[in-house]
Design a protein around this motif. Structure first.
Motif, PDB file in Angstrom:
ATOM      1  N   SER A 213       0.049  -4.412   3.494  1.00  0.00           N
ATOM      2  CA  SER A 213      -0.449  -5.551   2.725  1.00  0.00           C
ATOM      3  C   SER A 213      -0.062  -5.488   1.252  1.00  0.00           C
ATOM      4  CB  SER A 213      -1.979  -5.645   2.852  1.00  0.00           C
ATOM      5  OG  SER A 213      -2.579  -4.443   2.431  1.00  0.00           O
TER       6      SER A 213
ATOM      7  N   GLY B  29      -6.967  -9.593   1.455  1.00  0.00           N
ATOM      8  CA  GLY B  29      -5.914  -8.591   1.423  1.00  0.00           C
ATOM      9  C   GLY B  29      -5.737  -7.984   0.040  1.00  0.00           C
TER      10      GLY B  29
ATOM     11  N   TRP C  43      -7.259  -5.793   8.014  1.00  0.00           N
ATOM     12  CA  TRP C  43      -6.895  -5.701   6.601  1.00  0.00           C
ATOM     13  C   TRP C  43      -6.996  -4.261   6.111  1.00  0.00           C
ATOM     14  CZ3 TRP C  43      -3.882  -8.665   4.236  1.00  0.00           C
ATOM     15  CH2 TRP C  43      -3.940 -10.056   4.336  1.00  0.00           C
TER      16      TRP C  43
END
Length: 214
Positions: free
Chosen positions: A63, A134, A54
């Protein structure tokens, strides 16, 4: 803001987030009580792997899709919800099917390498399929990356800091379980932990399924 100031500031914010109980904590505690130290640390490493991915994705801007594309967010949200519900139902069903055994617990996580690999994959998948993680990285990371710092390297460094904090906290929980091993090793406690974990996973999955906004 310097690189070190960014790292220290993010460490403070991420440290507070780490202490908030969530599905990752439930999984690690369940592994520590039901499966033992190796499975618990392997599950925690899986969670840490998800954090690193992430962090790198947020630093690269990948993301950002979660906030700019409602479709991308919805797809990941539904996938995460289905996965959590599946884990929760599987845990509860296995517990029910084995209610007459000594431990009342299935043997899906053996001490073999395959069992450890599943523990790692479970931790990583649970973290990666949670769009809330995220969104957190998208919202927080840019604030702690100095303009002159390489974004990818700094993003990964911040994720490493978060991962280290997570491993330290999980270590406290895991060794805390080991300290009370005589009590937590009792079959009723194991069964209770399985029931609680299954219910928590199911609840988190259902909550994620009905949560429509990032």
């Amino acid at each position: 803001m310097s690189v070190w100031m960014g790292l220290v500031s993010f460490a403070a914010v991420a440290g507070l987030l780490t202490l908030v109980p969530g599905v990752d904590t439930a999984l690690v505690l369940r592994a520590a009580i039901v499966r033992g130290t190796r499975h618990a640390f392997t599950t925690a490493l899986g969670v840490g792997t998800g954090v690193l991915v992430w962090g790198a994705a947020a630093a690269c801007g990948l993301s950002v899709l979660l906030t700019t594309s409602q479709l991308a967010y919805t797809v990941l949200r539904i996938a995460g919800a289905v996965y959590l519900v599946w884990l929760g139902v599987k845990t509860l069903v296995t517990l029910w099917r084995n209610r007459g055994s000594v431990d009342g617990i299935g043997a899906d996580d053996s001490d073999a390498s395959g069992g450890l690999l599943r523990a790692w994959a479970r931790g990583a998948a649970t973290n990666l399929l949670n769009p809330k993680v995220g969104v957190f990285y998208i919202a927080m990371l840019p604030q702690f990356i100095p303009p002159e710092a390489p974004h990818l390297a700094m993003g990964v460094a911040l994720a490493v800091v978060h991962g280290i904090e997570g491993m330290l906290w999980f270590s406290v929980l895991i060794y805390g379980v080991q300290f009370t091993r005589t009590w937590v090793a009792r079959p009723p406690v194991k069964r209770a932990m399985e029931a609680v974990t299954g219910s928590v996973l199911l609840a988190f999955g259902l909550k994620l399924a009905v949560s429509e906004t990032p």
